[in-house]
Design a protein around this motif. Structure first.
Motif, mmCIF file in Angstrom:
data_model
loop_
_atom_site.group_PDB
_atom_site.id
_atom_site.type_symbol
_atom_site.label_atom_id
_atom_site.label_comp_id
_atom_site.label_asym_id
_atom_site.label_seq_id
_atom_site.Cartn_x
_atom_site.Cartn_y
_atom_site.Cartn_z
ATOM 1 N N GLU A 119 -30.419 -25.587 -79.501
ATOM 2 C CA GLU A 119 -30.301 -26.802 -78.071
ATOM 3 C C GLU A 119 -28.555 -27.405 -79.009
ATOM 4 N N PHE A 120 -29.112 -28.460 -79.332
ATOM 5 C CA PHE A 120 -29.162 -29.223 -80.654
ATOM 6 C C PHE A 120 -28.010 -28.717 -81.530
ATOM 7 N N HIS A 121 -27.972 -27.818 -82.663
ATOM 8 C CA HIS A 121 -27.485 -27.514 -84.275
ATOM 9 C C HIS A 121 -27.909 -28.470 -85.054
ATOM 10 N N LEU A 122 -29.365 -28.005 -85.422
ATOM 11 C CA LEU A 122 -29.793 -29.474 -86.174
ATOM 12 C C LEU A 122 -29.414 -29.091 -86.921
ATOM 13 N N PHE A 123 -29.776 -27.455 -87.265
ATOM 14 C CA PHE A 123 -29.258 -27.218 -88.936
ATOM 15 C C PHE A 123 -27.934 -26.326 -88.950
ATOM 16 N N GLY A 124 -27.319 -26.630 -89.073
ATOM 17 C CA GLY A 124 -25.447 -26.281 -89.254
ATOM 18 C C GLY A 124 -25.136 -24.566 -90.345
ATOM 19 N N ARG A 125 -25.259 -25.173 -91.308
ATOM 20 C CA ARG A 125 -25.690 -23.906 -92.019
ATOM 21 C C ARG A 125 -26.625 -22.576 -92.475
ATOM 22 N N VAL A 126 -28.003 -23.886 -92.049
ATOM 23 C CA VAL A 126 -28.778 -22.114 -92.326
ATOM 24 C C VAL A 126 -28.795 -21.509 -91.150
ATOM 25 N N GLU A 127 -28.201 -22.216 -90.052
ATOM 26 C CA GLU A 127 -27.863 -21.411 -88.657
ATOM 27 C C GLU A 127 -26.943 -19.987 -88.239
ATOM 28 N N SER A 128 -25.974 -20.917 -89.339
ATOM 29 C CA SER A 128 -24.683 -19.361 -89.052
ATOM 30 C C SER A 128 -25.732 -18.363 -89.250
ATOM 31 N N CYS A 129 -26.073 -18.957 -91.698
ATOM 32 C CA CYS A 129 -26.873 -17.567 -91.702
ATOM 33 C C CYS A 129 -27.883 -16.908 -90.446
ATOM 34 N N PHE A 130 -28.552 -17.786 -90.138
ATOM 35 C CA PHE A 130 -29.849 -17.263 -89.599
ATOM 36 C C PHE A 130 -29.266 -16.053 -87.918
ATOM 37 N N ASN A 155 -54.443 -23.217 -81.145
ATOM 38 C CA ASN A 155 -53.425 -22.050 -80.825
ATOM 39 C C ASN A 155 -52.692 -21.758 -79.848
ATOM 40 N N ILE A 156 -52.520 -22.388 -78.275
ATOM 41 C CA ILE A 156 -51.671 -22.643 -76.977
ATOM 42 C C ILE A 156 -51.208 -23.470 -77.980
ATOM 43 N N GLY A 157 -50.972 -24.791 -78.119
ATOM 44 C CA GLY A 157 -50.883 -25.848 -78.647
ATOM 45 C C GLY A 157 -49.264 -26.061 -79.493
ATOM 46 N N ARG A 158 -50.608 -25.242 -80.858
ATOM 47 C CA ARG A 158 -49.363 -24.513 -81.927
ATOM 48 C C ARG A 158 -48.182 -23.937 -81.392
ATOM 49 N N PHE A 159 -48.434 -23.080 -80.335
ATOM 50 C CA PHE A 159 -47.119 -22.339 -80.361
ATOM 51 C C PHE A 159 -46.614 -22.738 -79.446
ATOM 52 N N SER A 160 -46.679 -23.704 -77.883
ATOM 53 C CA SER A 160 -45.783 -24.277 -77.418
ATOM 54 C C SER A 160 -44.866 -25.531 -78.279
ATOM 55 N N MET A 161 -45.271 -25.778 -78.967
ATOM 56 C CA MET A 161 -44.805 -27.277 -80.437
ATOM 57 C C MET A 161 -43.998 -26.538 -80.894
ATOM 58 N N GLY A 162 -44.234 -25.023 -81.714
ATOM 59 C CA GLY A 162 -43.184 -24.107 -81.917
ATOM 60 C C GLY A 162 -41.968 -23.642 -81.094
ATOM 61 N N CYS A 163 -42.539 -23.392 -80.152
ATOM 62 C CA CYS A 163 -40.741 -22.689 -79.210
ATOM 63 C C CYS A 163 -40.504 -24.215 -79.102
ATOM 64 N N LEU A 164 -41.441 -25.413 -78.719
ATOM 65 C CA LEU A 164 -40.400 -26.063 -78.181
ATOM 66 C C LEU A 164 -39.271 -27.102 -79.293
ATOM 67 N N VAL A 165 -39.928 -27.042 -80.849
ATOM 68 C CA VAL A 165 -39.153 -27.259 -81.326
ATOM 69 C C VAL A 165 -37.960 -26.416 -82.000
ATOM 70 N N MET A 166 -37.948 -25.326 -81.928
ATOM 71 C CA MET A 166 -37.289 -23.523 -82.515
ATOM 72 C C MET A 166 -36.280 -24.251 -80.844
ATOM 73 N N ALA A 167 -37.037 -25.097 -79.473
ATOM 74 C CA ALA A 167 -35.979 -24.921 -78.748
ATOM 75 C C ALA A 167 -34.809 -25.873 -78.832
ATOM 76 N N ILE A 168 -35.496 -27.303 -79.569
ATOM 77 C CA ILE A 168 -34.558 -28.351 -79.854
ATOM 78 C C ILE A 168 -33.859 -27.478 -81.190
ATOM 79 N N ILE A 169 -34.046 -26.419 -82.025
ATOM 80 C CA ILE A 169 -33.006 -26.501 -82.725
ATOM 81 C C ILE A 169 -32.309 -25.849 -82.796
#
Length: 143
Positions: free
Chosen positions: A26-37, A10-24
């Motif tokens: 930081e690098f503006h990976l989802f441009g259109r979706v990000e603007s809505c978010f 469970n902590i591995g899933r949480f950590s990976m989720g946090c890391l993926v969110m941080a990458i998204i």
């Protein structure tokens, strides 16, 4: 041990989720979706770096927690294996001694030798008997 495995997962899933969110973020990976978010969460508009750092901190803390939980898991596993091996060795030595005996009489003699004083049915009766005045004391204690 099952609890430790579940915590690690469970902590591995949480950590990976946090890391993926941080990458998204930081690098503006989802441009259109990000603007809505970002429009729904206006906090991210000016404090994106803070959120990214917070998510990276959660991911790294989770990694340290996983490492420490895994070390504890290994320690408990080794302790259990050692205890089981010790019990099996003692059981094996007893069975090995019994295997050498050829008949039931020899096994009984071995048992009596190993049990010493406790093989006698009247050991406890000598010190205490609820049937002390009863004529059937010997018969009752044998039963």
């Amino acid at each position: 041990m099952h609890r430790s495995k579940n915590q690690i997962k469970n902590i591995g899933r949480f950590s990976m989720g946090c890391l993926v969110m941080a990458i998204i973020l930081e690098f503006h990976l989802f441009g259109r979706v990000e603007s809505c978010f970002v429009s729904y969460f206006s906090f991210l508009h000016g404090h994106r770096a803070f959120c990214v750092n917070f998510l990276i901190g959660c991911a790294c803390s989770g990694g340290v927690l996983i490492l420490s939980e895994y070390i504890e898991y290994i320690r408990i596993e080794r302790k259990l294996v050692y205890e089981i091996d010790t019990k099996l060795r003692s059981a094996y030595s007893v069975l090995k001694n019994i295997d050498k005996k050829e008949s039931l009489i020899e096994i009984r003699e071995y048992r009596d030798e190993m049990l010493g004083e406790y093989k006698k049915p009247f050991v406890l009766v000598e010190y205490y008997s609820p049937f002390k005045g009863d004529k059937r004391q010997k018969e009752i204690s044998e039963k």
